[in-house]
Design an enzyme around this catalytic site. Structure first.
Site, PDB file in Angstrom:
ATOM      1  N   HIS A   1      11.709  -2.953 -14.172  1.00 18.12           N
ATOM      2  CA  HIS A   1      10.557  -2.297 -13.542  1.00 18.12           C
ATOM      3  C   HIS A   1       9.824  -1.355 -14.493  1.00 18.12           C
ATOM      4  O   HIS A   1       8.807  -0.771 -14.129  1.00 18.12           O
ATOM      5  CB  HIS A   1      11.005  -1.530 -12.301  1.00 18.12           C
ATOM      6  CG  HIS A   1      11.487  -2.441 -11.225  1.00 18.12           C
ATOM      7  ND1 HIS A   1      10.661  -2.977 -10.263  1.00 18.12           N
ATOM      8  CD2 HIS A   1      12.720  -2.965 -10.996  1.00 18.12           C
ATOM      9  CE1 HIS A   1      11.354  -3.770  -9.481  1.00 18.12           C
ATOM     10  NE2 HIS A   1      12.609  -3.784  -9.890  1.00 18.12           N
TER      11      HIS A   1
ATOM     12  N   LYS B   1       7.120  -8.940 -13.275  1.00 11.83           N
ATOM     13  CA  LYS B   1       6.623  -7.750 -12.572  1.00 11.83           C
ATOM     14  C   LYS B   1       5.355  -7.270 -13.305  1.00 11.83           C
ATOM     15  O   LYS B   1       4.310  -7.874 -13.132  1.00 11.83           O
ATOM     16  CB  LYS B   1       7.738  -6.708 -12.495  1.00 11.83           C
ATOM     17  CG  LYS B   1       8.984  -7.298 -11.780  1.00 11.83           C
ATOM     18  CD  LYS B   1      10.026  -6.300 -11.453  1.00 11.83           C
ATOM     19  CE  LYS B   1      11.360  -6.929 -11.075  1.00 11.83           C
ATOM     20  NZ  LYS B   1      11.361  -7.760  -9.866  1.00 11.83           N
TER      21      LYS B   1
ATOM     22  N   SER C   1      15.098   0.124  -8.722  1.00 13.55           N
ATOM     23  CA  SER C   1      14.079  -0.662  -8.031  1.00 13.55           C
ATOM     24  C   SER C   1      13.818  -0.223  -6.603  1.00 13.55           C
ATOM     25  O   SER C   1      12.753  -0.508  -6.067  1.00 13.55           O
ATOM     26  CB  SER C   1      14.474  -2.133  -8.047  1.00 13.55           C
ATOM     27  OG  SER C   1      15.766  -2.295  -7.512  1.00 13.55           O
TER      28      SER C   1
END
Ligand SMILES: Cc1ncc(COP(=O)(O)O)c(C=O)c1O
Length: 370
Positions: free
Chosen positions: A194, A222, A166
């Site tokens: 992610h 996300k 990340s």
């Protein structure tokens, strides 16, 4: 009485004070993880509104009490399909998915081999179970193999890693990790927070490389433009989690608006499977624009682009300079990243136009880190 002044003064002295900043709509946003630009997509908003009208703003109970609705189960089925796993289970967030998973499937007789740059929630999950933890150097497969060959236990062994890191934007050597996990009889746990929605036509990096770990963790918060987290694995693991994961059992189910929005995000991702690839191409262009002026964005190979600064106060000053020029990109400092490696973390999203990226690169390149 516990007081906090001394601790806060120490944090301030090290240039590590964190402050909440209100998001401003007049800034070019580079700190958001809304990678596909779905968080304010009209179809997600419409789906959330409909879900609220149908079920209300909260399910007001844990899933095992009266808080289980069809939207939760539909989304779990879709997430299992997306990640190529048999089954999936929603949690209140990605953080709660990681802590719930690791604290329930590991015990003090077990060993966890973890990448040194793993997300905090993976670290905390393992420490809750009191399993032995060995942290191997970042992406260093020789170091991992050394531990695997030399550290045994009476219980089970687990390799745990982010797939896309990340704060650096680099990718774990996923095929080698699978090979080592098979060779040394370990359970492979991959956090795809992610990567889901971006890599592997949305299914994540394991999907892209054809790797099937013991468990995949993801977040709705996300690329999927919603809120919540999930674990995917075989049906037995999911049944085990329903019966053992404390962050699942003792916590309220996701509010109806969240799974409804995530389901709509999956519809969009499935109908536009090239979105992730397009985002990665934009990010590669952006890295090129920044590196042209001598900044290092290494080792990024994704939409997460670090600009390395080093010293904490310099990183904050650089972030403030960017803000004065209309670019919002937060300085990341220890303990989120190792000491001496403070940086500006930028994330490219599909909301950015080519003009936005050129402007941000120009501002970065005309600033100086002093
Ligand atoms: C690798 C990783 N795992 C898990 C999480 C936690 O996810 P969530 O924000 O849904 O709690 C994050 C969030 O930043 C993350 O970067």
């Amino acid at each position: 009485m516990r007081t906090y002044g001394g601790d806060l003064a120490r944090i301030e002295k090290d240039g590590l004070t964190r402050r909440l900043q209100l998001r401003r709509s007049d800034m070019l946003e580079f700190s958001s993880n809304d990678y596909l630009g779905l968080a304010d997509h009209p179809r997600l908003k419409e789906a959330s509104i409909k879900a609220i009208e149908m079920w209300g703003s909260s399910v007001a109970a844990s899933r095992l009490m009266s808080g289980n609705i069809g939207l939760h189960e539909q989304l779990e089925n879709r997430l299992a399909r997306l990640t190529g796993m048999e089954s999936a289970l929603l949690f209140g967030s990605g953080f709660l998915a990681n802590t719930g998973l690791l604290s329930s499937i590991t015990s003090r007789d077990d060993l966890v081999f973890a990448d040194r740059l793993n997300h905090a929630s993976l670290v905390d999950g393992a420490s809750l179970s009191r399993a032995g933890v060995f942290r191997y150097r970042h992406c260093d497969m020789d170091h991992l193999e050394y531990f695997l060959a030399n550290r045994t236990c009476s219980g089970n062994r687990f390799i745990v890693t982010d797939s896309l890191f990340s704060m650096d934007g680099d990718i774990a050597p996923i095929r080698k990790l699978e090979e080592l996990s098979l060779c040394y009889d370990c359970n492979l746990i991959i956090d795809e927070a992610h990567a889901v929605g971006v890599f592997g036509n949305g299914g994540g990096i394991c999907r892209e490389y054809g790797v099937r770990p013991h468990a995949v963790i993801g977040t709705l918060s996300k690329a999927l433009g919603s809120y919540g987290g999930f674990v995917a694995g075989n049906a037995e693991l999911i049944k085990y989690l329903i019966n053992n994961a404390r962050t699942f059992i003792y916590s309220t189910g996701l509010p109806p608006a969240a799974p409804a929005a995530a389901l709509k995000a999956l519809d969009i991702i499935e109908s536009q499977p090239d979105s992730g690839r397009k985002l990665l191409e934009m990010a590669a262009d952006f890295r090129g624009m920044i590196e042209f002026s001598g900044f290092s964005t290494s080792p990024s190979e994704s939409q997460i682009v670090p600009v390395h600064v080093g010293e904490n106060r310099k990183a904050v000053a650089f972030s403030e300079y960017l803000e004065r020029n209309g670019v919002s990109a937060v300085a990341i400092r220890p303990p989120t990243v190792p000491a001496g490696t403070a940086r500006i973390r930028l994330s490219v999203t599909l909301r950015h136009s080519r003009k936005d990226l050129s402007y941000a690169a120009e501002v970065l390149n005309s600033g100086s880190i002093q």
